[in-house]
Design a protein around this motif. Structure first.
Motif, mmCIF file in Angstrom:
data_model
loop_
_atom_site.group_PDB
_atom_site.id
_atom_site.type_symbol
_atom_site.label_atom_id
_atom_site.label_comp_id
_atom_site.label_asym_id
_atom_site.label_seq_id
_atom_site.Cartn_x
_atom_site.Cartn_y
_atom_site.Cartn_z
ATOM 1 N N GLY A 156 0.805 -1.204 0.000
ATOM 2 C CA GLY A 156 0.000 0.000 0.000
ATOM 3 C C GLY A 156 0.841 1.259 0.000
ATOM 4 O O GLY A 156 2.075 1.210 -0.064
ATOM 5 N N LEU A 157 0.172 2.398 0.105
ATOM 6 C CA LEU A 157 0.879 3.673 -0.008
ATOM 7 C C LEU A 157 1.928 3.864 1.072
ATOM 8 O O LEU A 157 2.942 4.531 0.839
ATOM 9 C CB LEU A 157 -0.129 4.828 0.039
ATOM 10 C CG LEU A 157 -1.211 4.836 -1.043
ATOM 11 C CD1 LEU A 157 -1.966 6.155 -1.012
ATOM 12 C CD2 LEU A 157 -0.628 4.579 -2.420
ATOM 13 N N ASP A 158 1.724 3.294 2.245
ATOM 14 C CA ASP A 158 2.684 3.449 3.329
ATOM 15 C C ASP A 158 3.865 2.494 3.210
ATOM 16 O O ASP A 158 4.825 2.604 3.982
ATOM 17 C CB ASP A 158 1.998 3.230 4.685
ATOM 18 C CG ASP A 158 0.970 4.300 4.985
ATOM 19 O OD1 ASP A 158 1.105 5.411 4.451
ATOM 20 O OD2 ASP A 158 0.021 4.017 5.753
ATOM 21 N N SER A 159 3.781 1.563 2.266
ATOM 22 C CA SER A 159 4.832 0.548 2.144
ATOM 23 C C SER A 159 5.762 0.783 0.967
ATOM 24 O O SER A 159 6.788 0.104 0.839
ATOM 25 C CB SER A 159 4.202 -0.848 2.002
ATOM 26 O OG SER A 159 3.362 -1.131 3.100
ATOM 27 N N LEU A 160 5.435 1.705 0.082
ATOM 28 C CA LEU A 160 6.245 1.932 -1.104
ATOM 29 C C LEU A 160 7.616 2.480 -0.717
ATOM 30 O O LEU A 160 7.725 3.352 0.148
ATOM 31 C CB LEU A 160 5.527 2.903 -2.042
ATOM 32 C CG LEU A 160 4.157 2.440 -2.544
ATOM 33 C CD1 LEU A 160 3.481 3.551 -3.338
ATOM 34 C CD2 LEU A 160 4.285 1.178 -3.387
ATOM 35 N N ASP A 161 8.665 1.974 -1.354
ATOM 36 C CA ASP A 161 10.031 2.380 -0.981
ATOM 37 C C ASP A 161 10.806 2.846 -2.214
ATOM 38 O O ASP A 161 10.236 3.035 -3.297
ATOM 39 C CB ASP A 161 10.763 1.237 -0.272
ATOM 40 C CG ASP A 161 10.794 -0.048 -1.093
ATOM 41 O OD1 ASP A 161 10.826 0.056 -2.350
ATOM 42 O OD2 ASP A 161 10.807 -1.149 -0.510
ATOM 43 N N ASP A 162 12.106 3.014 -2.055
ATOM 44 C CA ASP A 162 12.943 3.571 -3.112
ATOM 45 C C ASP A 162 13.182 2.604 -4.265
ATOM 46 O O ASP A 162 13.841 2.977 -5.243
ATOM 47 C CB ASP A 162 14.297 4.007 -2.537
ATOM 48 C CG ASP A 162 14.168 5.195 -1.596
ATOM 49 O OD1 ASP A 162 13.144 5.896 -1.701
ATOM 50 O OD2 ASP A 162 15.072 5.408 -0.776
ATOM 51 N N SER A 163 12.666 1.391 -4.172
ATOM 52 C CA SER A 163 12.858 0.446 -5.275
ATOM 53 C C SER A 163 11.952 0.763 -6.461
ATOM 54 O O SER A 163 12.121 0.196 -7.537
ATOM 55 C CB SER A 163 12.586 -0.984 -4.794
ATOM 56 O OG SER A 163 11.221 -1.145 -4.423
ATOM 57 N N VAL A 164 10.993 1.673 -6.258
ATOM 58 C CA VAL A 164 10.085 2.061 -7.327
ATOM 59 C C VAL A 164 10.010 3.587 -7.415
ATOM 60 O O VAL A 164 10.305 4.294 -6.455
ATOM 61 C CB VAL A 164 8.660 1.493 -7.096
ATOM 62 C CG1 VAL A 164 8.652 -0.015 -7.234
ATOM 63 C CG2 VAL A 164 8.118 1.908 -5.740
ATOM 64 N N ARG A 165 9.657 4.075 -8.574
ATOM 65 C CA ARG A 165 9.350 5.501 -8.734
ATOM 66 C C ARG A 165 7.911 5.714 -8.291
ATOM 67 O O ARG A 165 7.033 4.927 -8.646
ATOM 68 C CB ARG A 165 9.499 5.925 -10.193
ATOM 69 C CG ARG A 165 10.878 5.697 -10.781
ATOM 70 C CD ARG A 165 10.904 6.148 -12.241
ATOM 71 N NE ARG A 165 12.144 5.768 -12.891
ATOM 72 C CZ ARG A 165 13.261 6.476 -12.847
ATOM 73 N NH1 ARG A 165 13.278 7.624 -12.182
ATOM 74 N NH2 ARG A 165 14.348 6.062 -13.459
ATOM 75 N N VAL A 166 7.673 6.786 -7.525
ATOM 76 C CA VAL A 166 6.337 7.018 -6.966
ATOM 77 C C VAL A 166 5.962 8.485 -7.141
ATOM 78 O O VAL A 166 6.754 9.386 -6.838
ATOM 79 C CB VAL A 166 6.282 6.661 -5.463
ATOM 80 C CG1 VAL A 166 4.869 6.903 -4.913
ATOM 81 C CG2 VAL A 166 6.709 5.223 -5.231
ATOM 82 N N ALA A 167 4.753 8.704 -7.624
ATOM 83 C CA ALA A 167 4.146 10.037 -7.610
ATOM 84 C C ALA A 167 2.842 9.910 -6.821
ATOM 85 O O ALA A 167 1.933 9.177 -7.219
ATOM 86 C CB ALA A 167 3.886 10.532 -9.023
ATOM 87 N N ARG A 168 2.772 10.604 -5.673
ATOM 88 C CA ARG A 168 1.625 10.479 -4.780
ATOM 89 C C ARG A 168 0.624 11.607 -5.019
ATOM 90 O O ARG A 168 1.008 12.751 -5.228
ATOM 91 C CB ARG A 168 2.079 10.506 -3.319
ATOM 92 C CG ARG A 168 3.012 9.357 -2.943
ATOM 93 C CD ARG A 168 3.523 9.498 -1.524
ATOM 94 N NE ARG A 168 4.480 8.458 -1.193
ATOM 95 C CZ ARG A 168 4.145 7.282 -0.665
ATOM 96 N NH1 ARG A 168 2.878 7.024 -0.374
ATOM 97 N NH2 ARG A 168 5.081 6.377 -0.399
ATOM 98 N N SER A 169 -0.646 11.259 -4.959
ATOM 99 C CA SER A 169 -1.683 12.285 -5.039
ATOM 100 C C SER A 169 -1.646 13.151 -3.793
ATOM 101 O O SER A 169 -1.433 12.661 -2.682
ATOM 102 C CB SER A 169 -3.059 11.638 -5.169
ATOM 103 O OG SER A 169 -4.082 12.602 -5.003
ATOM 104 N N SER A 170 -1.861 14.432 -3.971
ATOM 105 C CA SER A 170 -1.894 15.345 -2.831
ATOM 106 C C SER A 170 -3.281 15.428 -2.201
ATOM 107 O O SER A 170 -3.428 15.970 -1.113
ATOM 108 C CB SER A 170 -1.472 16.750 -3.286
ATOM 109 O OG SER A 170 -2.364 17.243 -4.283
#
Length: 236
Positions: free
Chosen positions: A212-226
Motif C-alpha cells: 500500500g501507499l505506506d509501504s512503497l520504498d525507493d525500489s520504485v518511482r512514486v508520484a503520490r496524489s496530494s
C-alpha cells in the motif's frame, strides 16, 4: 535528478487529481442545496424512501447530465435520522438514468447493511470526503467501480452521504494515455490494490507487489496524489 519517467509519473498523478476534482465538483455544488432542502423537509419528521427519491431525483439527473466526467451513477444515501422507512438510497445510474429501486442484492436475499460499505462507513467515521475502490459494485452496476462520497452534516449530525460512481473502465480511458511512455505504470490505492495499470502483469483489483501507499520504498518511482488515496508507481 528528475528524469523523463519522473515527469511522466507526476503528469499522470496530476491527471488523476484533476479527474477526481471534477467528480467531486458537482457534489460540492449540490451539497448546500440538499442540506437546506433536508432541513425544511425534516421539520415534519423523517421521510419515507419514496419522499427522498422525489426530493433527490432532479439534482441527481442534473449531475449525471451536466458533468464533464464519465459518471455512471449519482445520488444520496440517507442516514436513519432522515429516512425512517423504505429505501434510504436515492440513486440513478446508467445511460437510461434508471432509479435503483431496492437496496437488496436480489429476490430472497437480505437487505444490504449500507453502513458497512466503505463509501458510507468512512465518511461516517471521519466526517471527511472519501474515494472508495476499486470494488465490484454488486449493489448498483455489477461493474468494477470507484465511488466518491461526501458526508452530509445537518446541525452537526451525520445525515448520510452524497456520491458519484465512475467505472474503472472509464478511468482507464482517461489515465492510460497520459502514461503511455511508461509501459509498467500502475495506479495503486491506499490499501495496495491496483486501480489501473499499463503493466500487463497487473489487472484491476490485484494486490500490488510493493504494498500500500505506506509501504512503497525507493525500489520504485512514486508520484503520490496530494488530495486522494492514490499513487502512481513504476519500476526504476
Amino acid at each position: 535528478m528528475i528524469t523523463a519517467a519522473d515527469r511522466a509519473l507526476e503528469s499522470g498523478i496530476e491527471t488523476v487529481d484533476e479527474f477526481f476534482d471534477g467528480v467531486f465538483a458537482p457534489l460540492d455544488a449540490w451539497l448546500p442545496r440538499l442540506s437546506e432542502q433536508l432541513r425544511q423537509q425534516l421539520r415534519g419528521g423523517p421521510m419515507s424512501g419514496a419522499q427522498l427519491a422525489a426530493l433527490v431525483e432532479p439534482e441527481a439527473h442534473a449531475i449525471l447530465d451536466a458533468s464533464d466526467r464519465p459518471l455512471y451513477g449519482a445520488g444520496y444515501c440517507a442516514s436513519e435520522s432522515v429516512v425512517s422507512e423504505g429505501n434510504p438510497l436515492a440513486w440513478w445510474q446508467g445511460p437510461e438514468r434508471s432509479l435503483l429501486a431496492s437496496s437488496t442484492f436480489g429476490p430472497g436475499q437480505a437487505a444490504i447493511d449500507l453502513v458497512r460499505l466503505e463509501w458510507y462507513r468512512v465518511p461516517l467515521a471521519t466526517g471527511e470526503r472519501h474515494v472508495a475502490g476499486p470494488f465490484v459494485d454488486y449493489l448498483c452496476s455489477n461493474e468494477i467501480t470507484i465511488t466518491s462520497s461526501i458526508p452530509v452534516m445537518l446541525d452537526g449530525g451525520f445525515a448520510g452521504v452524497v456520491c458519484a460512481d465512475v467505472l474503472v473502465s472509464s478511468l482507464e480511458g482517461v489515465l492510460l494515455p497520459s502514461v503511455a511512455e511508461l509501459p509498467e505504470a500502475t495506479l495503486v490505492n491506499a490499501g495496495g490494490r491496483v486501480v489501473v495499470s499499463s503493466d500487463p502483469g497487473y489487472e484491476t483489483g490485484d494486490r500490488f507487489a510493493g504494498g500500500g501507499l505506506d509501504s512503497l520504498d525507493d525500489s520504485v518511482r512514486v508520484a503520490r496524489s496530494s488530495r486522494y488515496p492514490f499513487a502512481l508507481v513504476a519500476p526504476r
